[in-house]
Scaffold this motif. Structure first.
Motif, PDB file in Angstrom:
ATOM      1  N   TYR A 170      43.585  31.097  54.365  1.00 20.62           N
ATOM      2  CA  TYR A 170      42.517  30.623  53.489  1.00 20.62           C
ATOM      3  C   TYR A 170      41.891  29.390  54.121  1.00 20.62           C
ATOM      4  O   TYR A 170      42.592  28.439  54.463  1.00 20.62           O
ATOM      5  CB  TYR A 170      43.054  30.287  52.093  1.00 20.62           C
ATOM      6  CG  TYR A 170      43.344  31.529  51.288  1.00 20.62           C
ATOM      7  CD1 TYR A 170      42.305  32.251  50.719  1.00 20.62           C
ATOM      8  CD2 TYR A 170      44.643  31.993  51.130  1.00 20.62           C
ATOM      9  CE1 TYR A 170      42.555  33.409  49.998  1.00 20.62           C
ATOM     10  CE2 TYR A 170      44.900  33.147  50.407  1.00 20.62           C
ATOM     11  CZ  TYR A 170      43.848  33.847  49.842  1.00 20.62           C
ATOM     12  OH  TYR A 170      44.095  34.988  49.140  1.00 20.62           O
TER      13      TYR A 170
ATOM     14  N   ARG B 106      39.424  38.571  48.363  1.00 20.10           N
ATOM     15  CA  ARG B 106      40.404  37.525  48.033  1.00 20.10           C
ATOM     16  C   ARG B 106      39.850  36.116  48.232  1.00 20.10           C
ATOM     17  O   ARG B 106      40.607  35.145  48.214  1.00 20.10           O
ATOM     18  CB  ARG B 106      41.669  37.731  48.863  1.00 20.10           C
ATOM     19  CG  ARG B 106      42.427  38.988  48.440  1.00 20.10           C
ATOM     20  CD  ARG B 106      43.522  39.355  49.398  1.00 20.10           C
ATOM     21  NE  ARG B 106      44.608  38.373  49.437  1.00 20.10           N
ATOM     22  CZ  ARG B 106      45.728  38.548  50.109  1.00 20.10           C
ATOM     23  NH1 ARG B 106      45.922  39.675  50.774  1.00 20.10           N
ATOM     24  NH2 ARG B 106      46.654  37.621  50.116  1.00 20.10           N
TER      25      ARG B 106
ATOM     26  N   GLY C 152      35.686  31.848  44.003  1.00 21.06           N
ATOM     27  CA  GLY C 152      34.316  31.735  43.536  1.00 21.06           C
ATOM     28  C   GLY C 152      33.894  32.932  42.711  1.00 21.06           C
ATOM     29  O   GLY C 152      34.534  33.978  42.745  1.00 21.06           O
TER      30      GLY C 152
ATOM     31  N   GLY D 203      27.764  45.498  30.851  1.00 23.02           N
ATOM     32  CA  GLY D 203      28.806  46.131  30.051  1.00 23.02           C
ATOM     33  C   GLY D 203      28.399  47.457  29.457  1.00 23.02           C
ATOM     34  O   GLY D 203      29.089  47.988  28.586  1.00 23.02           O
TER      35      GLY D 203
ATOM     36  N   ARG E 217      29.196  42.158  39.604  1.00 27.36           N
ATOM     37  CA  ARG E 217      28.055  41.216  39.574  1.00 27.36           C
ATOM     38  C   ARG E 217      27.752  40.713  40.977  1.00 27.36           C
ATOM     39  O   ARG E 217      26.605  40.455  41.326  1.00 27.36           O
ATOM     40  CB  ARG E 217      28.366  40.024  38.661  1.00 27.36           C
ATOM     41  CG  ARG E 217      28.442  40.391  37.198  1.00 27.36           C
ATOM     42  CD  ARG E 217      28.484  39.156  36.335  1.00 27.36           C
ATOM     43  NE  ARG E 217      29.607  38.300  36.668  1.00 27.36           N
ATOM     44  CZ  ARG E 217      29.695  37.030  36.343  1.00 27.36           C
ATOM     45  NH1 ARG E 217      28.714  36.445  35.706  1.00 27.36           N
ATOM     46  NH2 ARG E 217      30.756  36.325  36.661  1.00 27.36           N
TER      47      ARG E 217
ATOM     48  N   HIS F 116      37.747  32.340  39.463  1.00 22.68           N
ATOM     49  CA  HIS F 116      38.265  33.433  40.301  1.00 22.68           C
ATOM     50  C   HIS F 116      38.858  32.755  41.529  1.00 22.68           C
ATOM     51  O   HIS F 116      38.131  32.255  42.373  1.00 22.68           O
ATOM     52  CB  HIS F 116      37.139  34.387  40.688  1.00 22.68           C
ATOM     53  CG  HIS F 116      37.609  35.541  41.531  1.00 22.68           C
ATOM     54  ND1 HIS F 116      38.454  36.514  41.040  1.00 22.68           N
ATOM     55  CD2 HIS F 116      37.373  35.874  42.822  1.00 22.68           C
ATOM     56  CE1 HIS F 116      38.710  37.404  41.998  1.00 22.68           C
ATOM     57  NE2 HIS F 116      38.074  37.041  43.093  1.00 22.68           N
ATOM     58  N   ALA F 117      40.165  32.709  41.579  1.00 28.02           N
ATOM     59  CA  ALA F 117      40.820  31.887  42.604  1.00 28.02           C
ATOM     60  C   ALA F 117      41.971  32.631  43.266  1.00 28.02           C
ATOM     61  O   ALA F 117      43.135  32.257  43.130  1.00 28.02           O
ATOM     62  CB  ALA F 117      41.320  30.585  41.981  1.00 28.02           C
ATOM     63  N   PRO F 118      41.660  33.721  43.996  1.00 25.95           N
ATOM     64  CA  PRO F 118      42.744  34.438  44.671  1.00 25.95           C
ATOM     65  C   PRO F 118      43.409  33.614  45.759  1.00 25.95           C
ATOM     66  O   PRO F 118      44.489  33.971  46.227  1.00 25.95           O
ATOM     67  CB  PRO F 118      42.050  35.677  45.259  1.00 25.95           C
ATOM     68  CG  PRO F 118      40.606  35.370  45.262  1.00 25.95           C
ATOM     69  CD  PRO F 118      40.361  34.353  44.205  1.00 25.95           C
ATOM     70  N   HIS F 119      42.750  32.491  46.137  1.00 24.16           N
ATOM     71  CA  HIS F 119      43.336  31.644  47.176  1.00 24.16           C
ATOM     72  C   HIS F 119      44.351  30.668  46.612  1.00 24.16           C
ATOM     73  O   HIS F 119      44.966  29.917  47.361  1.00 24.16           O
ATOM     74  CB  HIS F 119      42.229  30.864  47.893  1.00 24.16           C
ATOM     75  CG  HIS F 119      41.401  30.017  46.979  1.00 24.16           C
ATOM     76  ND1 HIS F 119      40.617  30.553  45.979  1.00 24.16           N
ATOM     77  CD2 HIS F 119      41.237  28.679  46.903  1.00 24.16           C
ATOM     78  CE1 HIS F 119      39.998  29.575  45.343  1.00 24.16           C
ATOM     79  NE2 HIS F 119      40.365  28.432  45.872  1.00 24.16           N
TER      80      HIS F 119
ATOM     81  N   ARG G 176      44.912  41.028  38.951  1.00 23.64           N
ATOM     82  CA  ARG G 176      44.593  42.312  38.301  1.00 23.64           C
ATOM     83  C   ARG G 176      45.534  42.598  37.131  1.00 23.64           C
ATOM     84  O   ARG G 176      46.098  43.687  37.010  1.00 23.64           O
ATOM     85  CB  ARG G 176      44.659  43.473  39.295  1.00 23.64           C
ATOM     86  CG  ARG G 176      44.003  43.186  40.599  1.00 23.64           C
ATOM     87  CD  ARG G 176      42.654  43.855  40.716  1.00 23.64           C
ATOM     88  NE  ARG G 176      41.981  43.359  41.905  1.00 23.64           N
ATOM     89  CZ  ARG G 176      40.921  42.584  41.861  1.00 23.64           C
ATOM     90  NH1 ARG G 176      40.367  42.247  40.732  1.00 23.64           N
ATOM     91  NH2 ARG G 176      40.363  42.162  42.964  1.00 23.64           N
TER      92      ARG G 176
ATOM     93  N   LYS H 126      32.246  31.313  33.349  1.00 27.16           N
ATOM     94  CA  LYS H 126      32.174  32.483  34.232  1.00 27.16           C
ATOM     95  C   LYS H 126      30.923  33.308  33.938  1.00 27.16           C
ATOM     96  O   LYS H 126      30.282  33.800  34.848  1.00 27.16           O
ATOM     97  CB  LYS H 126      33.432  33.337  34.063  1.00 27.16           C
ATOM     98  CG  LYS H 126      33.457  34.533  35.005  1.00 27.16           C
ATOM     99  CD  LYS H 126      34.827  35.153  35.089  1.00 27.16           C
ATOM    100  CE  LYS H 126      34.821  36.364  36.028  1.00 27.16           C
ATOM    101  NZ  LYS H 126      36.134  36.983  36.132  1.00 27.16           N
ATOM    102  N   TYR H 127      30.589  33.471  32.666  1.00 25.31           N
ATOM    103  CA  TYR H 127      29.408  34.263  32.298  1.00 25.31           C
ATOM    104  C   TYR H 127      28.365  33.345  31.672  1.00 25.31           C
ATOM    105  O   TYR H 127      28.595  32.785  30.601  1.00 25.31           O
ATOM    106  CB  TYR H 127      29.800  35.380  31.332  1.00 25.31           C
ATOM    107  CG  TYR H 127      30.732  36.385  31.955  1.00 25.31           C
ATOM    108  CD1 TYR H 127      30.287  37.239  32.956  1.00 25.31           C
ATOM    109  CD2 TYR H 127      32.064  36.457  31.568  1.00 25.31           C
ATOM    110  CE1 TYR H 127      31.136  38.148  33.554  1.00 25.31           C
ATOM    111  CE2 TYR H 127      32.926  37.364  32.159  1.00 25.31           C
ATOM    112  CZ  TYR H 127      32.454  38.206  33.151  1.00 25.31           C
ATOM    113  OH  TYR H 127      33.309  39.103  33.741  1.00 25.31           O
TER     114      TYR H 127
ATOM    115  N   ARG I   9      29.621  48.844  26.266  1.00 30.10           N
ATOM    116  CA  ARG I   9      30.416  50.035  25.981  1.00 30.10           C
ATOM    117  C   ARG I   9      31.562  49.733  25.026  1.00 30.10           C
ATOM    118  O   ARG I   9      32.129  48.629  25.042  1.00 30.10           O
ATOM    119  CB  ARG I   9      30.930  50.650  27.281  1.00 30.10           C
ATOM    120  CG  ARG I   9      31.807  49.769  28.102  1.00 30.10           C
ATOM    121  CD  ARG I   9      31.860  50.267  29.542  1.00 30.10           C
ATOM    122  NE  ARG I   9      32.351  49.234  30.418  1.00 30.10           N
ATOM    123  CZ  ARG I   9      33.634  49.102  30.751  1.00 30.10           C
ATOM    124  NH1 ARG I   9      34.524  49.946  30.295  1.00 30.10           N
ATOM    125  NH2 ARG I   9      34.020  48.130  31.549  1.00 30.10           N
TER     126      ARG I   9
ATOM    127  N   LEU J 296      32.568  45.840  24.658  1.00 28.85           N
ATOM    128  CA  LEU J 296      33.019  45.002  25.775  1.00 28.85           C
ATOM    129  C   LEU J 296      32.692  43.530  25.525  1.00 28.85           C
ATOM    130  O   LEU J 296      33.519  42.647  25.750  1.00 28.85           O
ATOM    131  CB  LEU J 296      32.363  45.454  27.085  1.00 28.85           C
ATOM    132  CG  LEU J 296      32.826  44.677  28.322  1.00 28.85           C
ATOM    133  CD1 LEU J 296      34.244  45.071  28.713  1.00 28.85           C
ATOM    134  CD2 LEU J 296      31.889  44.899  29.508  1.00 28.85           C
TER     135      LEU J 296
END
Lengths: 269, 383
Positions: free
Chosen positions: A6, A73, A76, A153, A186, B19-22, B115, B180-181, B194, B202
């Motif tokens: 990373y 991965r 952001g 959605g 998105r 969103h922080a997969p790191h 996930r 986030k949105y 939906r 949703l």
């Protein structure tokens, strides 16, 4: 087997998959000997989509594959707003790796990113392979509409067939779809909107590097005519059209692409 | 011995990551802890009480090791998403009782990048009652949808009224740079999204994001010497509901018990509350909770939540950060309710600052409405 790093970039971090031995978190991986390939994924894609190509190329070719911000991965929630930021990221990654020589292999959005990075004179880059890249990109309006409904959605995740050749089987499509869900729809939509308005010839104009343009005969996003048009704007480009491949060429025909990439790298000496 | 008015929130930090997969969950805990302690002007060495949840049965010990904490008091109560609201209550009691002096509450989760299917995944079979329920495949969203169905059946509540909650919450998120949105939505957008579990669409459902947060609490007396204006715990209460087979009242919400008790302990009435932070796992959660807390009569929740009443400039500002519906929801959102209430009472609410906010009511729901669930109500006041 790939290793992972990373890299801090902007407000977050980006993910880099790479071959060769792993190292401590802040130590650049050695990757291996010889010209390395820096792999840049397509719109809404991620580094994992290169797995079939990396397997086909074999363990001797050094490689690294970036996840652009908000893809795969990488951290952001928003994809790139323009190619300048992507070019900056590519330049920063190459500097960090400290490697030369490098061939950037870009696919779709990644191809445009490769052009942008080369235009900025990214250090150590000796050639480009542009897969599924055209001037201009042909982004289907119906796909933008479908993804618009997905992000509102109104419909579930889109597992479409428009990115594949008619001869491509379901098992191959599943590989691409499995990778597709690694990135927020998105981000995929904003990538495609970026590509739809991108002035690819302007990006290509200043590029003097030897370039291999490869596109699938059935690619709807970067059709062969568009790929040939791109090549004419480049100073030193050759075009290869691959049969039985759509926009997912690296997944549909990885062995063919691996041969083309290896041959191209050989010509660079 | 009563802790009301004697313990304050003195540090609060919401991790900006969505969103922080790191990052690992522990990193989110650690970065959040660092942020909250810096906010308070304290250090890890000052912490002698540690509260967390969502880290596994003895995960608090591993996390204490990760943070190099040496607490005198540990609490990893786990009652679902409301756990962190509960931790504030427990910390107040512990600080007032002299069991610790500086309490650190932390949370971190990578639910999105890992996930984790929170609302639609099948139920586990860990508790004895699951032997009678899990075999039928209930989901969390299905349980909340049953509550919504019941409310509609009993009182004629409409999907449009539920959608209004999502619209107002999204309006708040458009003004939160970390949400986030952030695209505005309309009632039609919600209704056109939906169906997930009828009648919930949703956009009636919270998202799954990554994220983390932390809080620091200490005595109101010590708080006077710290960096930030303290936010005092005026009252609080917890409750559990466990509707067994054959005795189910889908509209009997734990908030009905914890709400009046907490307000009574704080010595205030509904009219004194300037804003609410209510767990919004789904739009129905907000409606049912506000109703059960007593802000409107049973059955009137639909009309109560329609229009702009819940907007930051409305009569009862609610979920001014954009909530779990639009800002973040890493699985257990309780801590963010307290963090946003703290921001508001400090006057740090940004573009959704509630004017002259002096009293905030926080209510966390854990588990599943319509099945076993917890409710924790906290009344906070500007110190």
């Amino acid at each position: 087997v790939s290793a992972h790093k990373y890299l801090p970039f902007g407000d977050g971090s980006v993910h880099l998959a790479h071959g060769g031995p792993t190292t401590l978190p802040t130590v650049p991986p050695p990757l291996g000997d010889g010209t390395a390939c820096l792999l840049l994924h397509a719109a809404g894609g991620s580094a994992g989509a290169w797995r079939p190509l990396v397997d086909a190329i074999g363990p001797t070719r050094p490689w690294a594959a970036l996840d652009l911000p908000a893809h795969g991965r990488s951290g952001g929630v928003a994809g790139p707003a323009g190619m300048e930021a992507v070019a900056e990221l590519v330049g920063a990654t190459l500097s960090w790796l400290g490697r030369r020589p490098v061939v950037i292999v870009g696919w779709g959005l990644g191809g445009a990113a490769a052009l942008a990075a080369a235009g900025r004179g990214a250090a150590g880059v000796i050639g480009l392979v542009l897969v599924g890249t055209a001037a201009p990109f042909a982004v289907p309006d119906e796909l933008l509409a479908v993804l618009g409904d997905v992000v509102r959605g109104r419909r579930p995740q889109h597992f479409g067939t428009e990115g594949f050749a008619p001869t491509t089987g379901l098992d191959v499509m599943k590989i691409a779809w499995t990778e597709q869900v690694q990135t927020d729809p998105r981000v995929w939509l904003s990538d495609l909107e970026l590509l739809a308005r991108l002035d690819v010839p302007a990006l290509a104009r200043g590029v003097r590097l030897p370039t291999l343009v490869v596109t699938g005969a059935s690619d709807r996003f970067a059709p062969p005519d568009g790929a040939r048009a791109l090549a004419t704007t480049l100073a030193d480009a050759r075009v290869e059209i691959v049969e039985d491949a759509g926009h997912h060429l690296p997944i549909e025909q990885p062995a063919r692409l691996a041969t083309l990439v290896a041959g191209f790298v050989e010509t660079l000496g | 011995m009563r802790p009301w008015g004697k313990v304050a929130v003195v540090g609060a930090y919401e991790h900006p990551a969505r969103h922080a997969p790191h990052l690992t969950p522990y990193q989110l805990h650690a970065e959040s802890a660092r942020g909250a302690l810096a906010d308070a002007g304290l250090s890890l060495a000052d912490v002698d009480g540690f509260f967390t949840s969502g880290v596994g049965p003895i995960g608090i010990l591993s996390l204490a090791g990760h943070l190099d904490l040496h607490p005198d008091y540990l609490d990893s109560s786990s009652i679902g998403g409301s756990s962190f609201v509960s931790h504030c209550l427990h910390a107040a009691a512990a600080i007032d009782a002299g069991l610790c002096s500086v309490a650190l509450v932390t949370y971190g989760s990578t639910a999105a990048s890992s996930r984790f299917r929170i609302g639609t995944g099948g139920a586990g079979a860990a508790d004895p009652p699951d032997a009678f329920e899990a075999c039928y495949g209930p989901t969390i969203v299905g349980s909340y949808a049953l509550v919504a169905q019941r409310h509609m059946h009993e009182y004629g509540t409409t999907s449009e009224q539920l959608a209004a909650i999502a619209v107002t919450t999204r309006r708040h998120a458009t003004m939160n740079p970390h949400a986030k949105y952030r695209d505005p939505i309309t009632i039609d957008d919600v209704l056109a999204s939906r169906p997930i579990s009828t009648p919930l669409h949703l956009l009636d459902c919270c998202m799954i994001s990554d994220g983390g947060g932390a809080l620091v609490l200490t005595s109101a007396e010590r708080a006077r010497d710290l960096r930030r204006r303290p936010v005092v715990i005026l009252g609080g209460a917890e409750a559990a509901r466990h509707q067994g087979v054959g005795e189910r009242d889908l509209l009997d919400i734990a908030a009905r018990q914890s709400g009046p008790t907490a307000l009574g302990r704080a010595g205030i009435g509904h009219g004194d509350v300037d804003l609410c932070m209510v767990y919004d796992s789904y739009t129905i959660t907000v409606l049912a909770t506000l109703e059960a807390l007593g802000f409107c009569a049973p059955g009137e929740g639909g009309a109560f939540c329609a229009g702009d009443r819940l907007a930051f400039d409305g009569a009862l500002p609610t979920n001014t950060d954009g909530g779990g519906l639009s800002s973040n929801h890493p699985g257990m959102r309780g801590i963010f309710l307290v963090i946003e209430a703290t921001r508001q009472l400090r006057g740090d609410g940004g573009m959704t600052q509630v004017q002259d906010a002096e009293v905030a009511l926080v209510h966390g729901t854990g588990g599943m409405l319509g099945q076993r669930h917890s409710g924790v109500t906290l009344v906070l006041g500007r110190g």
